[in-house]
Design a protein around this motif. Structure first.
Motif, PDB file in Angstrom:
ATOM      1  N   ALA A 140      12.221 -22.984 -15.611  1.00  0.00           N
ATOM      2  CA  ALA A 140      13.848 -22.145 -15.830  1.00  0.00           C
ATOM      3  C   ALA A 140      13.111 -20.648 -15.950  1.00  0.00           C
ATOM      4  CB  ALA A 140      14.237 -22.544 -17.386  1.00  0.00           C
ATOM      5  N   LEU A 141      12.005 -20.087 -16.221  1.00  0.00           N
ATOM      6  CA  LEU A 141      11.650 -18.908 -16.276  1.00  0.00           C
ATOM      7  C   LEU A 141      11.820 -18.036 -14.943  1.00  0.00           C
ATOM      8  CD1 LEU A 141       8.443 -18.880 -18.575  1.00  0.00           C
ATOM      9  CD2 LEU A 141      10.824 -17.878 -19.321  1.00  0.00           C
ATOM     10  N   PHE A 142      11.532 -18.946 -14.002  1.00  0.00           N
ATOM     11  CA  PHE A 142      11.695 -18.407 -12.513  1.00  0.00           C
ATOM     12  C   PHE A 142      12.868 -18.553 -11.953  1.00  0.00           C
ATOM     13  CE2 PHE A 142       7.130 -19.451 -13.385  1.00  0.00           C
ATOM     14  CZ  PHE A 142       6.409 -18.321 -13.168  1.00  0.00           C
ATOM     15  N   THR A 143      13.649 -19.616 -12.245  1.00  0.00           N
ATOM     16  CA  THR A 143      14.859 -20.144 -11.419  1.00  0.00           C
ATOM     17  C   THR A 143      16.207 -19.627 -12.407  1.00  0.00           C
ATOM     18  OG1 THR A 143      14.739 -22.314 -12.500  1.00  0.00           O
ATOM     19  CG2 THR A 143      13.710 -21.960 -10.159  1.00  0.00           C
ATOM     20  N   GLY A 144      15.881 -19.501 -13.917  1.00  0.00           N
ATOM     21  CA  GLY A 144      16.984 -19.223 -14.584  1.00  0.00           C
ATOM     22  C   GLY A 144      17.603 -20.457 -15.079  1.00  0.00           C
ATOM     23  N   LYS A 145      17.176 -21.646 -14.684  1.00  0.00           N
ATOM     24  CA  LYS A 145      17.769 -22.891 -15.090  1.00  0.00           C
ATOM     25  C   LYS A 145      16.927 -24.020 -14.885  1.00  0.00           C
ATOM     26  CE  LYS A 145      20.417 -23.608 -10.637  1.00  0.00           C
ATOM     27  NZ  LYS A 145      21.680 -23.875 -10.186  1.00  0.00           N
ATOM     28  N   PRO A 146      16.945 -25.262 -15.549  1.00  0.00           N
ATOM     29  CA  PRO A 146      16.281 -26.369 -15.054  1.00  0.00           C
ATOM     30  C   PRO A 146      16.641 -26.818 -13.641  1.00  0.00           C
ATOM     31  CG  PRO A 146      17.193 -26.377 -17.245  1.00  0.00           C
ATOM     32  CD  PRO A 146      17.618 -25.322 -16.677  1.00  0.00           C
ATOM     33  N   VAL A 147      15.433 -27.566 -12.978  1.00  0.00           N
ATOM     34  CA  VAL A 147      15.616 -28.090 -11.695  1.00  0.00           C
ATOM     35  C   VAL A 147      15.084 -29.399 -11.718  1.00  0.00           C
ATOM     36  CG1 VAL A 147      14.995 -27.709  -9.311  1.00  0.00           C
ATOM     37  CG2 VAL A 147      15.342 -25.593 -10.774  1.00  0.00           C
ATOM     38  N   ALA A 148      15.840 -30.280 -11.183  1.00  0.00           N
ATOM     39  CA  ALA A 148      15.373 -31.757 -10.815  1.00  0.00           C
ATOM     40  C   ALA A 148      14.734 -31.483  -9.470  1.00  0.00           C
ATOM     41  CB  ALA A 148      16.723 -32.553 -10.592  1.00  0.00           C
ATOM     42  N   VAL A 149      13.513 -31.253  -9.618  1.00  0.00           N
ATOM     43  CA  VAL A 149      12.581 -31.133  -8.511  1.00  0.00           C
ATOM     44  C   VAL A 149      12.349 -32.164  -7.757  1.00  0.00           C
ATOM     45  CG1 VAL A 149      11.035 -29.310 -10.036  1.00  0.00           C
ATOM     46  CG2 VAL A 149      10.566 -31.916 -10.053  1.00  0.00           C
ATOM     47  N   PHE A 150      12.235 -33.485  -8.059  1.00  0.00           N
ATOM     48  CA  PHE A 150      12.108 -34.613  -7.317  1.00  0.00           C
ATOM     49  C   PHE A 150      13.465 -34.900  -6.632  1.00  0.00           C
ATOM     50  CE2 PHE A 150       8.539 -35.203 -10.402  1.00  0.00           C
ATOM     51  CZ  PHE A 150       7.314 -34.755  -9.381  1.00  0.00           C
ATOM     52  N   LYS A 151      14.653 -34.236  -6.848  1.00  0.00           N
ATOM     53  CA  LYS A 151      15.704 -34.493  -6.091  1.00  0.00           C
ATOM     54  C   LYS A 151      16.282 -33.234  -5.486  1.00  0.00           C
ATOM     55  CE  LYS A 151      17.261 -38.074  -9.474  1.00  0.00           C
ATOM     56  NZ  LYS A 151      18.096 -38.555 -10.404  1.00  0.00           N
ATOM     57  N   ASN A 152      15.595 -32.399  -5.366  1.00  0.00           N
ATOM     58  CA  ASN A 152      15.830 -30.958  -4.755  1.00  0.00           C
ATOM     59  C   ASN A 152      14.939 -30.936  -3.657  1.00  0.00           C
ATOM     60  OD1 ASN A 152      15.352 -28.076  -3.922  1.00  0.00           O
ATOM     61  ND2 ASN A 152      16.737 -27.791  -5.755  1.00  0.00           N
ATOM     62  N   PRO A 153      15.747 -30.832  -2.198  1.00  0.00           N
ATOM     63  CA  PRO A 153      14.877 -30.753  -1.081  1.00  0.00           C
ATOM     64  C   PRO A 153      13.818 -29.593  -0.895  1.00  0.00           C
ATOM     65  CG  PRO A 153      17.216 -30.164  -0.469  1.00  0.00           C
ATOM     66  CD  PRO A 153      17.004 -30.453  -2.007  1.00  0.00           C
ATOM     67  N   TYR A 154      14.032 -28.404  -1.474  1.00  0.00           N
ATOM     68  CA  TYR A 154      13.147 -27.329  -1.326  1.00  0.00           C
ATOM     69  C   TYR A 154      11.949 -27.362  -2.428  1.00  0.00           C
ATOM     70  CZ  TYR A 154      17.111 -25.424   0.975  1.00  0.00           C
ATOM     71  OH  TYR A 154      18.334 -25.384   1.868  1.00  0.00           O
ATOM     72  N   TRP A 155      11.858 -28.500  -3.427  1.00  0.00           N
ATOM     73  CA  TRP A 155      11.073 -28.271  -4.391  1.00  0.00           C
ATOM     74  C   TRP A 155      10.281 -29.460  -4.391  1.00  0.00           C
ATOM     75  CZ3 TRP A 155      10.112 -25.376  -9.028  1.00  0.00           C
ATOM     76  CH2 TRP A 155      10.630 -24.155  -9.015  1.00  0.00           C
ATOM     77  N   VAL A 156      10.704 -30.679  -3.767  1.00  0.00           N
ATOM     78  CA  VAL A 156       9.896 -31.958  -3.746  1.00  0.00           C
ATOM     79  C   VAL A 156       8.538 -31.881  -3.212  1.00  0.00           C
ATOM     80  CG1 VAL A 156      11.271 -32.837  -1.643  1.00  0.00           C
ATOM     81  CG2 VAL A 156      10.232 -34.516  -3.488  1.00  0.00           C
ATOM     82  N   MET A 157       8.602 -31.512  -1.925  1.00  0.00           N
ATOM     83  CA  MET A 157       7.166 -31.652  -1.289  1.00  0.00           C
ATOM     84  C   MET A 157       6.032 -30.559  -1.893  1.00  0.00           C
ATOM     85  SD  MET A 157       7.006 -33.594   0.978  1.00  0.00           S
ATOM     86  CE  MET A 157       5.906 -33.647   2.338  1.00  0.00           C
ATOM     87  N   PRO A 158       6.483 -29.323  -2.627  1.00  0.00           N
ATOM     88  CA  PRO A 158       5.635 -28.500  -3.224  1.00  0.00           C
ATOM     89  C   PRO A 158       5.249 -29.174  -4.435  1.00  0.00           C
ATOM     90  CG  PRO A 158       7.286 -27.045  -2.422  1.00  0.00           C
ATOM     91  CD  PRO A 158       7.672 -28.400  -1.997  1.00  0.00           C
ATOM     92  N   MET A 159       6.349 -29.778  -5.174  1.00  0.00           N
ATOM     93  CA  MET A 159       5.794 -30.373  -6.627  1.00  0.00           C
ATOM     94  C   MET A 159       4.811 -31.593  -6.333  1.00  0.00           C
ATOM     95  SD  MET A 159       6.613 -28.097  -8.597  1.00  0.00           S
ATOM     96  CE  MET A 159       6.231 -29.171  -9.729  1.00  0.00           C
ATOM     97  N   VAL A 160       5.117 -32.528  -5.645  1.00  0.00           N
ATOM     98  CA  VAL A 160       4.352 -33.483  -5.000  1.00  0.00           C
ATOM     99  C   VAL A 160       2.832 -32.960  -4.738  1.00  0.00           C
ATOM    100  CG1 VAL A 160       4.016 -35.432  -3.552  1.00  0.00           C
ATOM    101  CG2 VAL A 160       6.201 -35.350  -4.267  1.00  0.00           C
ATOM    102  N   ALA A 161       2.917 -31.971  -4.027  1.00  0.00           N
ATOM    103  CA  ALA A 161       1.561 -31.500  -3.831  1.00  0.00           C
ATOM    104  C   ALA A 161       0.921 -30.990  -4.995  1.00  0.00           C
ATOM    105  CB  ALA A 161       1.704 -30.124  -2.728  1.00  0.00           C
ATOM    106  N   VAL A 162       1.315 -30.184  -5.831  1.00  0.00           N
ATOM    107  CA  VAL A 162       0.975 -29.933  -7.173  1.00  0.00           C
ATOM    108  C   VAL A 162       0.342 -31.111  -7.875  1.00  0.00           C
ATOM    109  CG1 VAL A 162       1.579 -29.132  -9.514  1.00  0.00           C
ATOM    110  CG2 VAL A 162       2.255 -27.793  -7.677  1.00  0.00           C
ATOM    111  N   VAL A 163       1.299 -32.454  -7.841  1.00  0.00           N
ATOM    112  CA  VAL A 163       0.636 -33.498  -8.635  1.00  0.00           C
ATOM    113  C   VAL A 163      -0.547 -33.996  -7.986  1.00  0.00           C
ATOM    114  CG1 VAL A 163       1.277 -36.045  -9.024  1.00  0.00           C
ATOM    115  CG2 VAL A 163       3.091 -34.204  -9.406  1.00  0.00           C
TER     116      VAL A 163
END
Length: 292
Positions: A140-163
């Motif tokens: 939220a510090l970067f986006t201004g709001k919580p994000v469902a990262v694994f249900k967002n097409p722009y966030w899902v692959m980067p977050m799986v990469a982080v994991v």
């Protein structure tokens, strides 16, 4: 002399035979049978009819296959070089420690690697949960709001990469530490006497001698990340909108959900050949780099 040679040959054959048998039964035969099945229209279980290259020709018009190739390439770009650089930096930092502190810190970084993938994905799914995830305030510090990262097409692959990086990097750190320990301390002492700076010691001593380990880490990571499946299946299932759909997920769905064993084998064969070609090319680049 002849009897000694025969005796040594017999001993060598006895020691090699278990590996050859195991390799043939559990790898070579399944691989050859997979290639054979890829030329048929066989279901998951049972024989099929010979269709030649039809399954491979079908791949060119399969949008999901093309998309899975792109997603695999994207995931490789997100993980292979970043995880190698991060592991190297961590290893350099740990190598400056000594005694119990070094052992303790090393064990902290290696600990995630021993966890099963189901535990890792469940842990990160909880930490990134939209409602009560402990990492959502950071997002939220970067986006201004919580994000469902694994249900967002722009966030899902980067977050799986982080994991994936968090989970697997401990092994890479150990490889780099082993490489650093094999560098003679006399070289650093000589460089210090010549007035070398910290950067010069790294660029002229550490990096050239650590290059074989770096190449090994890059090759292992490339092969592992091309075979990505578990994290994708457990965290996103290939979604949303197929934005995390990868090749092994394509194989799984064609074989176990659509009962297209022949077509799934064709996809798996393409992935196998892709890994072989890229690994050989990378190995040749490593040889060129070492020769120069």
């Amino acid at each position: 002399m002849i009897e000694n040679r025969r005796k040594k040959s017999l001993i060598a054959l006895t020691m090699v035979t278990p590996f050859v048998v195991t390799f043939s039964v559990f790898f070579l035969y399944p691989m050859l049978d997979m290639i054979r099945i890829s030329f048929t229209d066989a279901p998951l279980v049972g024989a099929g009819h010979w269709v030649g290259f039809d399954n491979y020709l079908k791949l060119f018009g399969d949008r999901l296959f093309t998309l899975s190739l792109k997603n695999n390439a994207y995931f490789v770009a997100l993980t292979v070089i970043p995880t190698t650089v991060i592991a190297l930096l961590i290893a350099l930092a740990i190598n400056r420690l000594s005694g119990f502190r070094q052992t303790f810190v090393m064990s902290l970084f290696f600990m995630p690697y021993v966890l099963p993938v189901s535990v890792v994905t469940e842990l990160w799914a909880w930490m990134l949960d939209l409602q009560f995830g402990v990492l959502q305030p950071v997002i939220a510090l970067f986006t201004g709001k919580p994000v469902a990262v694994f249900k967002n097409p722009y966030w899902v692959m980067p977050m799986v990469a982080v994991v994936t990086i968090w989970w697997t990097n401990g092994f890479n750190v150990l490889l780099f530490i082993a490489g650093l320990r094999n560098i003679p301390s006399e070289l650093y002492e000589a460089a210090s006497l010549d007035g070398a700076t910290t950067w010069q010691k790294f660029s002229r001593v550490t990096w050239p001698l650590l290059w074989p380990v770096t190449a090994l880490v890059l090759t292992l990571q490339l092969i592992l990340q091309l075979k990505i499946f578990d994290q994708i299946y457990l965290l996103s299932g290939g979604g949303p909108f197929n934005s995390s759909y990868v090749l092994l997920l394509k194989v799984y769905r064609e074989a176990f959900q659509s009962n297209n064993g022949g077509y799934a084998s064709a996809v798996a064969t393409v992935l196998f050949l892709l890994i072989v070609v890229i690994s050989v090319l990378q190995f040749q680049l490593v040889r060129i780099r070492r020769a120069s």
